[in-house]
Design a protein around this motif. Structure first.
Motif, mmCIF file in Angstrom:
data_model
loop_
_atom_site.group_PDB
_atom_site.id
_atom_site.type_symbol
_atom_site.label_atom_id
_atom_site.label_comp_id
_atom_site.label_asym_id
_atom_site.label_seq_id
_atom_site.Cartn_x
_atom_site.Cartn_y
_atom_site.Cartn_z
ATOM 1 N N ILE A 1 -5.238 10.227 9.002
ATOM 2 C CA ILE A 1 -3.872 10.135 8.491
ATOM 3 C C ILE A 1 -2.868 10.251 9.641
ATOM 4 O O ILE A 1 -1.898 9.506 9.718
ATOM 5 C CB ILE A 1 -3.640 11.218 7.413
ATOM 6 N N VAL B 1 0.037 6.510 4.592
ATOM 7 C CA VAL B 1 0.637 5.775 5.709
ATOM 8 C C VAL B 1 1.745 4.847 5.213
ATOM 9 O O VAL B 1 2.823 4.772 5.817
ATOM 10 C CB VAL B 1 -0.454 5.019 6.509
ATOM 11 N N ASP C 1 1.827 -1.294 -4.740
ATOM 12 C CA ASP C 1 0.436 -0.815 -4.752
ATOM 13 C C ASP C 1 -0.271 -1.303 -6.010
ATOM 14 O O ASP C 1 0.317 -1.337 -7.096
ATOM 15 C CB ASP C 1 0.350 0.713 -4.676
ATOM 16 N N SER C 2 -1.521 -1.659 -5.840
ATOM 17 C CA SER C 2 -2.291 -2.149 -6.990
ATOM 18 C C SER C 2 -2.629 -1.012 -7.954
ATOM 19 O O SER C 2 -2.864 -1.250 -9.135
ATOM 20 C CB SER C 2 -3.560 -2.861 -6.526
ATOM 21 N N ASP D 1 -5.523 2.865 7.816
ATOM 22 C CA ASP D 1 -6.952 2.549 7.813
ATOM 23 C C ASP D 1 -7.269 1.060 7.879
ATOM 24 O O ASP D 1 -8.369 0.676 8.250
ATOM 25 C CB ASP D 1 -7.609 3.111 6.534
ATOM 26 N N ASP E 1 -6.066 18.782 8.890
ATOM 27 C CA ASP E 1 -5.650 18.243 10.193
ATOM 28 C C ASP E 1 -4.368 17.429 10.127
ATOM 29 O O ASP E 1 -4.211 16.440 10.821
ATOM 30 C CB ASP E 1 -6.798 17.430 10.830
ATOM 31 N N GLY F 1 -5.106 0.300 3.560
ATOM 32 C CA GLY F 1 -6.284 1.172 3.623
ATOM 33 C C GLY F 1 -7.578 0.399 3.678
ATOM 34 O O GLY F 1 -7.774 -0.431 4.555
ATOM 35 N N TYR G 1 -9.503 12.413 -3.466
ATOM 36 C CA TYR G 1 -9.637 13.868 -3.232
ATOM 37 C C TYR G 1 -8.326 14.612 -3.481
ATOM 38 O O TYR G 1 -7.825 15.327 -2.613
ATOM 39 C CB TYR G 1 -10.206 14.155 -1.825
ATOM 40 N N VAL H 1 -0.770 -7.313 -4.295
ATOM 41 C CA VAL H 1 -0.137 -8.426 -3.585
ATOM 42 C C VAL H 1 -1.179 -9.528 -3.450
ATOM 43 O O VAL H 1 -2.253 -9.319 -2.874
ATOM 44 C CB VAL H 1 0.388 -7.993 -2.202
ATOM 45 N N GLN I 1 -5.985 6.880 -0.999
ATOM 46 C CA GLN I 1 -7.257 7.611 -1.071
ATOM 47 C C GLN I 1 -7.043 9.093 -1.371
ATOM 48 O O GLN I 1 -7.846 9.726 -2.057
ATOM 49 C CB GLN I 1 -8.012 7.490 0.262
ATOM 50 N N GLY J 1 0.826 -1.206 0.000
ATOM 51 C CA GLY J 1 0.000 0.000 0.000
ATOM 52 C C GLY J 1 0.858 1.252 0.000
ATOM 53 O O GLY J 1 1.723 1.432 0.866
HETATM 54 C C1 LIG Z 1 -13.148 12.290 0.820
HETATM 55 C C2 LIG Z 1 -12.174 11.948 1.941
HETATM 56 C C3 LIG Z 1 -11.633 12.957 2.689
HETATM 57 C C4 LIG Z 1 -10.732 12.661 3.730
HETATM 58 N N1 LIG Z 1 -10.227 13.678 4.483
HETATM 59 C C5 LIG Z 1 -9.365 13.405 5.495
HETATM 60 C C6 LIG Z 1 -8.832 14.453 6.323
HETATM 61 O O1 LIG Z 1 -9.168 15.618 6.141
HETATM 62 N N2 LIG Z 1 -7.959 14.117 7.310
HETATM 63 C C7 LIG Z 1 -7.585 12.805 7.564
HETATM 64 O O2 LIG Z 1 -6.774 12.561 8.452
HETATM 65 N N3 LIG Z 1 -8.092 11.797 6.798
HETATM 66 C C8 LIG Z 1 -8.964 12.063 5.793
HETATM 67 N N4 LIG Z 1 -9.495 11.039 5.038
HETATM 68 C C9 LIG Z 1 -9.092 9.661 5.383
HETATM 69 C C10 LIG Z 1 -7.693 9.377 4.813
HETATM 70 O O3 LIG Z 1 -7.682 9.562 3.412
HETATM 71 C C11 LIG Z 1 -7.298 7.959 5.171
HETATM 72 O O4 LIG Z 1 -7.246 7.847 6.584
HETATM 73 C C12 LIG Z 1 -5.919 7.635 4.586
HETATM 74 O O5 LIG Z 1 -5.935 7.698 3.187
HETATM 75 C C13 LIG Z 1 -5.487 6.244 5.033
HETATM 76 O O6 LIG Z 1 -4.220 6.037 4.492
HETATM 77 P P1 LIG Z 1 -3.664 4.566 4.251
HETATM 78 O O7 LIG Z 1 -2.299 4.764 3.707
HETATM 79 O O8 LIG Z 1 -3.868 3.766 5.492
HETATM 80 O O9 LIG Z 1 -4.639 3.909 3.170
HETATM 81 P P2 LIG Z 1 -5.091 4.356 1.704
HETATM 82 O O10 LIG Z 1 -4.958 5.798 1.483
HETATM 83 O O11 LIG Z 1 -6.440 3.736 1.533
HETATM 84 O O12 LIG Z 1 -4.047 3.602 0.756
HETATM 85 C C14 LIG Z 1 -4.033 2.199 0.710
HETATM 86 C C15 LIG Z 1 -3.365 1.750 -0.570
HETATM 87 O O13 LIG Z 1 -3.188 0.322 -0.517
HETATM 88 C C16 LIG Z 1 -3.406 -0.225 -1.802
HETATM 89 N N5 LIG Z 1 -3.736 -1.649 -1.665
HETATM 90 C C17 LIG Z 1 -4.778 -2.216 -1.012
HETATM 91 N N6 LIG Z 1 -4.723 -3.554 -1.083
HETATM 92 C C18 LIG Z 1 -3.619 -3.853 -1.806
HETATM 93 C C19 LIG Z 1 -3.001 -5.062 -2.247
HETATM 94 N N7 LIG Z 1 -3.484 -6.275 -1.928
HETATM 95 N N8 LIG Z 1 -1.876 -4.988 -2.999
HETATM 96 C C20 LIG Z 1 -1.331 -3.780 -3.344
HETATM 97 N N9 LIG Z 1 -1.870 -2.599 -2.948
HETATM 98 C C21 LIG Z 1 -2.991 -2.641 -2.190
HETATM 99 C C22 LIG Z 1 -4.545 0.626 -2.349
HETATM 100 O O14 LIG Z 1 -4.553 0.598 -3.776
HETATM 101 C C23 LIG Z 1 -4.205 2.024 -1.811
HETATM 102 O O15 LIG Z 1 -3.460 2.797 -2.709
HETATM 103 C C24 LIG Z 1 -10.383 11.316 4.015
HETATM 104 C C25 LIG Z 1 -10.917 10.276 3.222
HETATM 105 C C26 LIG Z 1 -11.814 10.588 2.208
HETATM 106 C C27 LIG Z 1 -12.393 9.451 1.390
#
Ligand SMILES: Cc1cc2nc3c(=O)[nH]c(=O)nc-3n(C[C@H](O)[C@H](O)[C@H](O)COP(=O)(O)OP(=O)(O)OC[C@H]3O[C@@H](n4cnc5c(N)ncnc54)[C@H](O)[C@@H]3O)c2cc1C
Length: 355
Positions: A308, A23, A42-43, A297, A62, A126, A55, A95, A50, A19
């Motif tokens: 985040i 994060v 990443d896929s 997430d 924040d 995520g 967005y 993966v 996200q 991912g």
């Molecule tokens: C409209 C919107 C507004 C937001 N605003 C805020 C904000 O203001 N403040 C805040 O703190 N948070 C906000 N968030 C939440 C924030 O975007 C998430 O908490 C954050 O993106 C989580 O990050 P992450 O890296 O854990 O996961 P993600 O951003 O979901 O990234 C996960 C990645 O893993 C990849 N993946 C998944 N499974 C596999 C696999 N098997 N193999 C390879 N790759 C894979 C996916 O393709 C993806 O790219 C918002 C969310 C949305 C939808």
């Protein structure tokens, strides 16, 4: 019994991050400070998770010490921040396989056949591999990418066009409001009177409809017409009254939300609770499989907030939690980036002289 000899073409790694969302990217940084090099998979074809998929142009307010930045800016800054650690990215591949080896390490394989043998894994997946929920109208998929869009990559291509935007959530409303005045016309199509979007956006949309700046239609897309040139020219919309009307259009934008697919992650023997990975504790964010950590997430624990900044904190502690698997004989100390010459060396920066 796994061979102790690494087969040709298989990448040996200390850490594999699944991912490349915010994060996963920050995990590279925290591992880098501990001199652990990471491979990131990443896929999707681009990094940012996200933030970039959902967005890219919206401001986030924040992130500590960053009063405002868009999803794309946050991603660009994270990429800049992890530059010194030279992570290797493997994009556009999911993966599919994670299996423990007899030597305690893990075999990791992707959908495109890339193979790793790694000491540790950081799942920063995520909501899983997410895909946009599609419009269920027979045959309309042929227009995907030309006149049918599930996300806005380049807003400029919609300017001056007759748009139909489907959905009742924030994305649908935000884009509808955004395109008023820029597009030739904007029609918002939603299946019911209730909206999931922020009340302020709904109120603004209704005010714009009253001023004839845009139009709201309550109904569902049930068919389409194409012109002689093969282009999508009209959407057939069936209203609550059962009457089907034709709405002319140049572009159709559909925001029905995402259907996240945990996908192969569910098959790796990890404890799962409501489609999230349970971590053993909030000291290391390690899953029930020693050596596999879950951050961002995708994880769950009492009090979890899907933010985040929470993910960034988890990434820092997971890196410390993982270090003994990579350097079993090394004592790991926490150091300040401000004052540690060792960290300055790994970051490739000068050590400042303090009076
Ligand atoms: C409209 C919107 C507004 C937001 N605003 C805020 C904000 O203001 N403040 C805040 O703190 N948070 C906000 N968030 C939440 C924030 O975007 C998430 O908490 C954050 O993106 C989580 O990050 P992450 O890296 O854990 O996961 P993600 O951003 O979901 O990234 C996960 C990645 O893993 C990849 N993946 C998944 N499974 C596999 C696999 N098997 N193999 C390879 N790759 C894979 C996916 O393709 C993806 O790219 C918002 C969310 C949305 C939808």
């Amino acid at each position: 019994m796994n061979s102790t000899v690494t087969p040709p073409g298989v990448i040996e790694a200390d850490a594999v991050i699944i991912g490349a969302g915010p994060v996963g990217l920050f995990q590279v940084f925290e591992l880098g400070l501990l001199e652990i090099k990471a491979h990131v998979i990443d896929s999707l074809g681009a990094v940012g998770g996200q933030c970039v998929e959902l967005y890219p142009d919206k401001p986030i307010y924040d992130i500590p010490a960053v009063p405002s930045c868009t999803g794309q800016e946050l991603t660009d800054n994270l990429l800049k921040q992890i530059e010194p650690f030279e992570p290797t990215f493997h994009l556009g591949q999911e993966v599919t396989k994670v299996a423990r080896r007899d030597d305690g390490r893990f075999d990791v394989e992707t959908s495109t056949g890339t193979q790793f043998i790694t000491k540790t894994i950081f799942i920063a997946a995520g909501v899983g591999s997410f895909q946009a929920r599609t419009l269920k109208v027979d045959g309309i998929e042929v227009f995907e990418g030309s006149q049918l869009h599930y996300k806005v990559k380049d807003p400029a291509i919609f300017e001056g066009k007759n748009l139909v935007i489907c959905g009742g959530g924030d994305s649908a409303l935000d884009w509808a409001l955004n395109f008023v005045g820029k597009a030739e016309s904007v029609v918002l199509l939603h299946r019911r009177e209730d909206f999931r979007a922020a009340p302020a956006s709904v109120a603004k949309m209704k005010a714009l409809c009253d001023e004839y700046e845009m139009q709201l239609i309550i109904g569902q897309a049930t068919g389409y017409e194409a012109g002689d040139d093969g282009k999508l020219s009209q959407l057939k919309v069936t209203g609550a009254d059962g009457v089907t009307r034709r709405v002319p259009l140049d572009m159709l934008l559909v925001f029905f939300g995402l259907s996240p697919k945990l996908g192969p992650i569910a098959e790796w023997g990890l404890d799962i609770e409501r489609r999230q990975l349970k971590v053993q504790n909030t000291e290391k964010f390690e899953t029930n499989v020693p050596g596999i950590f879950a951050v961002g997430d995708i994880n769950t624990y009492p009090g979890k907030k899907k933010l985040i900044l929470s993910g960034f904190h988890e990434a820092a502690l997971a890196a410390f939690g993982a270090a003994p698997y990579i350097f079993p004989d090394k004592k790991i100390h926490m150091q300040y980036t401000t004052t540690s010459p060792k960290l300055h060396k790994v970051l490739g920066v000068e050590t400042p002289v303090f009076d």
